[in-house]
Design a protein around this motif. Structure first.
Motif, PDB file in Angstrom:
ATOM      1  N   LEU A 144      -6.625  35.388 -26.325  1.00 10.38           N
ATOM      2  CA  LEU A 144      -5.319  36.017 -26.118  1.00 10.38           C
ATOM      3  C   LEU A 144      -5.080  36.374 -24.655  1.00 10.38           C
ATOM      4  O   LEU A 144      -3.933  36.550 -24.237  1.00 10.38           O
ATOM      5  N   TYR A 145      -6.150  36.466 -23.861  1.00  9.26           N
ATOM      6  CA  TYR A 145      -5.973  36.784 -22.448  1.00  9.26           C
ATOM      7  C   TYR A 145      -5.228  35.656 -21.721  1.00  9.26           C
ATOM      8  O   TYR A 145      -4.709  35.857 -20.625  1.00  9.26           O
ATOM      9  N   ALA A 146      -5.193  34.477 -22.332  1.00  7.68           N
ATOM     10  CA  ALA A 146      -4.495  33.337 -21.723  1.00  7.68           C
ATOM     11  C   ALA A 146      -2.980  33.532 -21.700  1.00  7.68           C
ATOM     12  O   ALA A 146      -2.269  32.750 -21.061  1.00  7.68           O
ATOM     13  N   LEU A 147      -2.476  34.557 -22.372  1.00 11.85           N
ATOM     14  CA  LEU A 147      -1.027  34.814 -22.357  1.00 11.85           C
ATOM     15  C   LEU A 147      -0.522  35.070 -20.947  1.00 11.85           C
ATOM     16  O   LEU A 147       0.639  34.768 -20.632  1.00 11.85           O
ATOM     17  N   GLU A 217     -16.462  30.782 -29.609  1.00  6.53           N
ATOM     18  CA  GLU A 217     -15.475  30.771 -30.694  1.00  6.53           C
ATOM     19  C   GLU A 217     -14.067  30.994 -30.145  1.00  6.53           C
ATOM     20  O   GLU A 217     -13.115  30.313 -30.539  1.00  6.53           O
ATOM     21  N   GLN A 218     -13.933  31.933 -29.219  1.00  7.17           N
ATOM     22  CA  GLN A 218     -12.626  32.166 -28.604  1.00  7.17           C
ATOM     23  C   GLN A 218     -12.176  30.957 -27.786  1.00  7.17           C
ATOM     24  O   GLN A 218     -10.982  30.679 -27.685  1.00  7.17           O
ATOM     25  N   GLN A 219     -13.119  30.207 -27.241  1.00  7.65           N
ATOM     26  CA  GLN A 219     -12.806  28.971 -26.518  1.00  7.65           C
ATOM     27  C   GLN A 219     -12.129  27.967 -27.443  1.00  7.65           C
ATOM     28  O   GLN A 219     -11.163  27.289 -27.055  1.00  7.65           O
ATOM     29  N   ARG A 220     -12.597  27.896 -28.686  1.00  7.27           N
ATOM     30  CA  ARG A 220     -11.975  26.985 -29.657  1.00  7.27           C
ATOM     31  C   ARG A 220     -10.540  27.405 -29.960  1.00  7.27           C
ATOM     32  O   ARG A 220      -9.650  26.555 -30.065  1.00  7.27           O
ATOM     33  N   TYR A 221     -10.309  28.699 -30.093  1.00  4.37           N
ATOM     34  CA  TYR A 221      -8.942  29.179 -30.313  1.00  4.37           C
ATOM     35  C   TYR A 221      -8.075  28.878 -29.086  1.00  4.37           C
ATOM     36  O   TYR A 221      -6.911  28.470 -29.203  1.00  4.37           O
ATOM     37  N   TYR A 222      -8.639  29.083 -27.918  1.00  4.30           N
ATOM     38  CA  TYR A 222      -7.939  28.841 -26.659  1.00  4.30           C
ATOM     39  C   TYR A 222      -7.491  27.386 -26.560  1.00  4.30           C
ATOM     40  O   TYR A 222      -6.336  27.090 -26.219  1.00  4.30           O
ATOM     41  N   ASN A 228      -2.250  22.886 -23.437  1.00  4.21           N
ATOM     42  CA  ASN A 228      -1.894  22.409 -22.096  1.00  4.21           C
ATOM     43  C   ASN A 228      -2.553  23.214 -20.979  1.00  4.21           C
ATOM     44  O   ASN A 228      -2.267  22.986 -19.802  1.00  4.21           O
ATOM     45  N   ALA A 229      -3.393  24.159 -21.356  1.00  9.43           N
ATOM     46  CA  ALA A 229      -4.049  25.006 -20.350  1.00  9.43           C
ATOM     47  C   ALA A 229      -5.009  24.176 -19.506  1.00  9.43           C
ATOM     48  O   ALA A 229      -5.668  23.256 -19.996  1.00  9.43           O
ATOM     49  N   THR A 230      -5.088  24.496 -18.226  1.00  2.75           N
ATOM     50  CA  THR A 230      -5.941  23.740 -17.299  1.00  2.75           C
ATOM     51  C   THR A 230      -7.172  24.528 -16.857  1.00  2.75           C
ATOM     52  O   THR A 230      -8.162  23.935 -16.438  1.00  2.75           O
ATOM     53  N   LEU A 231      -7.110  25.850 -16.941  1.00  2.00           N
ATOM     54  CA  LEU A 231      -8.240  26.667 -16.517  1.00  2.00           C
ATOM     55  C   LEU A 231      -9.276  26.822 -17.627  1.00  2.00           C
ATOM     56  O   LEU A 231      -8.948  26.726 -18.807  1.00  2.00           O
ATOM     57  N   ARG A 232     -10.514  27.060 -17.251  1.00  2.00           N
ATOM     58  CA  ARG A 232     -11.545  27.397 -18.237  1.00  2.00           C
ATOM     59  C   ARG A 232     -11.318  28.821 -18.719  1.00  2.00           C
ATOM     60  O   ARG A 232     -10.826  29.670 -17.976  1.00  2.00           O
ATOM     61  N   THR A 234     -13.503  31.027 -19.194  1.00  2.00           N
ATOM     62  CA  THR A 234     -14.327  31.940 -18.411  1.00  2.00           C
ATOM     63  C   THR A 234     -13.610  32.400 -17.139  1.00  2.00           C
ATOM     64  O   THR A 234     -13.875  33.481 -16.624  1.00  2.00           O
ATOM     65  N   ASP A 235     -12.694  31.562 -16.617  1.00  2.00           N
ATOM     66  CA  ASP A 235     -11.888  31.962 -15.455  1.00  2.00           C
ATOM     67  C   ASP A 235     -10.700  32.814 -15.882  1.00  2.00           C
ATOM     68  O   ASP A 235     -10.337  33.782 -15.198  1.00  2.00           O
ATOM     69  N   VAL A 236     -10.105  32.462 -17.015  1.00  2.00           N
ATOM     70  CA  VAL A 236      -8.950  33.201 -17.523  1.00  2.00           C
ATOM     71  C   VAL A 236      -9.315  34.653 -17.786  1.00  2.00           C
ATOM     72  O   VAL A 236      -8.558  35.574 -17.465  1.00  2.00           O
ATOM     73  N   ARG A 237     -10.485  34.877 -18.362  1.00  2.00           N
ATOM     74  CA  ARG A 237     -10.861  36.233 -18.764  1.00  2.00           C
ATOM     75  C   ARG A 237     -11.192  37.127 -17.569  1.00  2.00           C
ATOM     76  O   ARG A 237     -11.370  38.338 -17.732  1.00  2.00           O
TER      77      ARG A 237
END
Length: 522
Positions: A144-147, A217-222, A228-232, A234-237
């Motif tokens: 969810l931090y990817a928002l 697991e959160q990576q799979r949801y991400y 279309n996200a380009t960042l990992r 681990t960088d987003v968080r």
């Protein structure tokens, strides 16, 4: 005569005028099924809306009456399933640290999916709507931090239980393990060797489980919900502009905090007290020696406790010389003592503010502890799970409370603990001292949270608050590479010199040995 409060209010108004920020569109995501996390931010979000910002709140607790500038996206939950999960958590966490972390993973996976699978949220996610700021609960919900990146907006995290070693990583804060205890433990900041070892174990387990189980697991949801996200991830968080932490050194301990990690414990408490309902007020006043208040919070329900435990509690209360207000989630309780008043809900802060309420018997949830400190009330703590153990231990360590074991206390133990705190003035005196320290701040906690939130808006994410550690990898951040050079080269030189000396000595001894053998032959 002008009061200090009037001067403070005037200064705050002047600060608001001076630091004006235009109306912003804010998306706030607080999906946990238990109400305590939303209680933490409700006043904060309402105040942002009252200041002209357009707030969209994603939660399981929509406003009962519509508010100006406030839109709800409601996450629908089955309360019975939530209650079952809490009961299961109480049983699992007793098993050990790994079981506690497994429950956290299951619980946060559920809440993440409740948001992502919500139809209204999906429409918002795929709409053309733009936001100026994202505010989100930070607790193992990394997808969810990817928002923030999705809406191209800065992101503010709110932690309802304060910081830990995982939350620290979001803003590259540090938690020195020698004196910053894990919230899931029972150690204070002054630890002996075995306590430091225990703290190292708890923090190591949390870090390993987070990075090996929860984040994958959160990576799979991400990947699924942000294709279309380009960042990992681990960088987003590690892209937070600000953290608002529901903690304060007055009732815990001082610890390092980077500039964008702000303590705001108490921001959920309304400064204006409300008059208690007539029946509650009369019941409190009818007790000549004062009254006590008992609540297990919003997640653990007294009505669901085993019959034997309920009986122990009633026996203890019946033997007390004071009246007891008990948050009990049913309208009746068989065998209820005459000095006990039950109700499904109490205005807890207003009850604790009453001068004749002398003691708070609590499960030790963070909000309850903060409200006890705010109103200078001593406690008897009976923690159930997670940070509640440490919260109660804080009260015991600081001298304004007594703790008992929730799993196996007897009526005698509960009664004796209550009478100890009621009859010994040292607990109330200490509660007043800590409360005075808690209130002695330049701004009250809600105003502090609003100020720094609007600071982030004014300064477009406020990059000047963020430490450079987020641009470094693990080896660089912990100086492993430079230490390897600093200590490695001298070590290699020492090994080389030692090897050279060894070779010379070996050659010398070999030459002498050969000469000796030759003389013997001659």
């Amino acid at each position: 005569m002008i009061s200090l409060k009037s001067i403070a209010a005037a200064l705050w108004f002047l600060a608001c005028v001076t630091n004006y920020v235009e109306s912003a569109k804010i998306l706030a995501v607080f999906p946990f099924p238990g109400p305590s996390q939303y209680i933490c931010v409700q006043s904060y979000l309402k105040t942002l809306a009252a200041r002209g910002h357009e707030v969209t709140s994603v939660s399981a607790f929509p406003q009962k009456t519509p508010l100006k500038n406030f839109r709800d996206i409601t996450i629908h939950i089955d309360q019975s399933h939530h209650d079952e999960a809490v009961i299961s958590a109480i049983e699992q966490i007793a098993v050990g640290k790994l079981a506690e972390l497994q429950f956290a993973k299951e619980y946060t996976s559920l809440t993440s999916l409740l948001v992502f699978n919500n139809e209204d949220f999906q429409q918002l996610l795929h709409s053309d709507e733009q936001f100026d700021l994202i505010i989100i609960e930070v607790f193992y919900q990394d997808a969810l931090y990817a928002l923030g990146k999705h809406f191209k907006a800065p992101i503010i995290g709110v932690s309802s239980f304060g910081a830990d070693i995982v939350i620290d990583q979001l803003v590259d804060n540090v938690s020195p393990l020698a004196y910053v205890p894990a919230p899931s433990g029972m150690n204070m900041d002054r630890m002996n060797f075995w306590q430091r070892l225990d703290n190292l174990y708890a923090n190591t387990m949390e870090l390993l489980y987070t990075h090996l189980e929860i984040i994958p697991e959160q990576q799979r949801y991400y990947e699924k919900y942000f294709p279309n996200a380009t960042l990992r991830l681990t960088d987003v968080r590690r892209d937070f502009s600000l953290l608002l932490l529901n903690q304060h050194y007055s009732f815990s301990w001082p610890r390092p905090l980077v500039p964008n990690a702000i303590e705001v414990a108490g921001m959920h408490i309304e400064n204006k007290l409300k008059k208690l309902p007539t029946d509650m007020e009369a019941f409190i006043n009818a007790s000549s020696r004062g009254a006590i208040y008992f609540s297990l919070g919003s997640n653990v329900k007294s009505a669901l406790l085993p019959k034997q435990k309920l009986q122990e509690i009633m026996n203890a209360f019946a033997s007390l010389p004071v009246n007891v207000l008990w948050k009990f989630e049913k309208t009746d309780l068989a065998g209820k003592p005459k000095n006990v008043f039950i109700n499904k809900w109490f205005p807890q802060s207003d009850v604790l503010a009453h001068p004749k309420v002398k003691l708070f018997v609590t499960h030790g949830g963070m909000h309850s502890l903060i409200e006890a400190v705010h109103h200078a009330k001593p406690i008897v703590g009976t923690p159930v799970f997670y940070d509640q153990y440490l919260n109660v231990e804080k009260a015991v360590y600081k001298g304004f409370g007594v703790g008992i074991n929730f799993r196996n206390f007897t009526s005698t133990e509960l009664r004796d603990a209550i009478l100890e705190v009621l009859n010994n003035p040292k607990y109330t005196e200490r509660a007043r001292e800590i409360s005075a320290s808690f209130h002695d701040r330049p701004m009250n906690p809600l105003d502090t949270a609003i100020y720094w939130t609007e600071y982030v808006l004014r300064h477009k994410g406020a990059p000047q608050l963020r430490v450079a550690a987020r641009h470094l990898n693990f080896l660089q951040r912990h100086s492993v590479d430079t230490m390897a050079v600093l200590f490695g080269i001298p070590l290699l030189l020492a090994i080389f010199l030692f090897y050279g000396v060894f070779q010379v000595l070996a050659a010398l001894f070999s030459s002498n040995d050969n000469a000796h053998k030759k003389r013997k032959r001659d």
